[in-house]
Design an enzyme around this catalytic site. Structure first.
Site, PDB file in Angstrom:
ATOM      1  N   SER A   1       0.800  -1.228   0.000  1.00  0.00           N
ATOM      2  CA  SER A   1       0.000   0.000   0.000  1.00  0.00           C
ATOM      3  C   SER A   1       0.830   1.274   0.000  1.00  0.00           C
ATOM      4  O   SER A   1       0.281   2.367  -0.185  1.00  0.00           O
ATOM      5  CB  SER A   1      -0.942   0.001   1.205  1.00  0.00           C
ATOM      6  OG  SER A   1      -1.934  -1.001   1.063  1.00  0.00           O
TER       7      SER A   1
ATOM      8  N   ASP B   1     -16.669   1.411  -1.824  1.00  0.00           N
ATOM      9  CA  ASP B   1     -15.842   0.280  -1.389  1.00  0.00           C
ATOM     10  C   ASP B   1     -16.695  -0.641  -0.519  1.00  0.00           C
ATOM     11  O   ASP B   1     -16.875  -0.401   0.672  1.00  0.00           O
ATOM     12  CB  ASP B   1     -14.635   0.786  -0.600  1.00  0.00           C
ATOM     13  CG  ASP B   1     -13.712  -0.334  -0.135  1.00  0.00           C
ATOM     14  OD1 ASP B   1     -14.098  -1.512  -0.246  1.00  0.00           O
ATOM     15  OD2 ASP B   1     -12.606  -0.035   0.352  1.00  0.00           O
TER      16      ASP B   1
END
Length: 412
Positions: free
Chosen positions: A80, A104
């Protein structure tokens, strides 16, 4: 004459303890390397007059690979920590605006394949800032699909990902920044050379074929923190005549502007600052006497099926996820950019970010961890500093002289 701060170098090695990993710290204003750490290390004196068989075998056959310079030659998926660069790529290429909202639900579907993100219903509505602060996988799966592998490659290449940085050390490796051309040139069979659309998706969260060194990651972080102005990383600043002590500065390549729009850089850097105040590294940077920006990362050492749940307890130690953190400080006029990986240590916020915090404390506040705090960092059980820090400028140097000499600060 090196740019390395030797006291900082030793502090970082001490903070790693027995763990494996690497850290590179760069001054984004100049490209000077302030720390260049690879752990575990070894005693180079063993090689001075020819190493004996027993010691050579111990070093060469160790599973911990002490002879591997992980900062220069170790390659890792960035996890990430790649997301801020993906976000900047979205803005610079016009693929997305900072205000674009993506839902999401905790996963992302590509055909019949389910790519997992956050469980328990996901994060809901996510814009660019929230995608970085909360580290939404879904946001970057869909972004990677929209950008495509070659657009990602072309944006990331000038940042130095998958490229030789040109640091003044021998043996640097390139790593892998994938593209369709890269795959055609790498594999022999026609079916292997073909780029499949599904391979693009995981690239958005720093997985898949992505594989970079901590030097490359720190170099890219330094360039982003410096507003898109890139300096070649280097450790040598000058040569010195050993008799006259006269120094001759060494020339450095001119800075290169990547031409980013300041407002786009600002969006990403402000989101990274929010990571330290309301995101995954909040606890680590609680009470810091400066504002910094960062991004945690967790990168797979072995592939885990999308339908399988990661459980470190069921894996061998060398198969567990790597912990990563990229960061810069202070916010307004960055003086240091960092990339750190702690191998097989799990979450970046627990193992990698605490090391970065103490590097910043050392450089910006003249603080040095006390013995209790240092012991906690070495085993991944620290967040913000424990107790009262020591004054770095008053620490004895060299360390062996602690009991016999007055305090001495060694600076680059």
């Amino acid at each position: 004459v090196l740019s390395i701060d030797i006291q900082l170098q030793k502090l970082i090695e001490d903070m790693f303890g027995e763990r494996r990993g690497a850290l590179v710290a760069i001054d984004p204003r100049t490209g000077e390397v302030l720390a260049f750490v690879s752990k575990p290390t070894f005693d180079p004196n063993l090689f001075v007059e020819g190493i004996d068989v027993e010691n050579w075998r111990a070093l060469n056959e160790s599973l911990d690979k002490p002879l591997l310079n992980r900062a220069l030659r170790g390659t890792y998926p960035p996890g990430s920590t790649y997301k801020p660069f993906m976000a900047l790529g979205a803005l610079e290429t016009g693929t997305r605006s900072a205000q674009t909202v993506i839902n999401d639900p905790g996963f992302w579907m590509f055909g019949n394949h389910r790519f997992r993100s956050h469980g328990d219903g996901g994060l809901g509505a996510v814009d660019m800032k929230r995608s970085i602060v909360k580290s939404s996988n879904t946001y970057y799966y869909s972004l990677a699909n929209e950008m495509g592998v070659d657009t990602m490659h072309d944006f990331m290449k000038p940042l130095g990902f998958g490229q030789i940085t040109g640091i003044d050390l021998r043996g640097e490796v390139r790593g892998v920044l994938p593209s369709q051309e890269w795959k055609r040139n790498t594999y022999k069979r026609a079916d292997q050379q073909r780029w499949y659309p599904g391979e693009t998706i995981s690239l958005g969260i720093g997985q898949g074929y992505n594989s970079f060194t901590m030097l490359q990651l720190a170099h890219a972080m330094a360039t982003l923190a410096n507003g898109g102005v890139k300096h070649a990383p280097h450790l040598t600043m000058a040569t010195e005549n050993v008799i006259t002590r006269e120094r001759s500065p060494l020339p450095t390549p001119p800075a290169v502007s990547l031409g980013y729009k300041p407002e786009n850089v600002r969006v990403v850097l402000e989101a990274m600052q929010a990571v330290t105040t309301e995101g995954t590294s909040t606890r680590v940077f609680a009470g810091a006497g400066y504002a910094s920006g960062g991004k945690t990362g967790t990168a797979q050492a072995v592939t885990i099926g999308q339908r399988d749940r990661y459980d470190a307890r069921k894996l061998e130690e060398h198969q567990r996820d790597h912990a990563l953190y990229v960061a810069f400080a202070p916010i307004n006029q960055p003086r240091v950019a960092i990339a750190v990986v702690v191998e097989n240590a799990g979450f970046g916020a627990a193992s990698a970010a605490p090391i970065a915090r103490r590097v910043f404390d050392y450089l910006l506040l003249d603080q040095y961890p006390n013995p209790q705090d240092l012991a906690a960092v070495r085993v991944g059980q620290a967040s913000a500093p424990i107790g009262t820090p020591l004054k770095a400028s008053e620490m004895p140097w060299p360390p062996e002289a602690a009991a016999t000499s007055a305090p001495l600060r060694v600076t680059p």
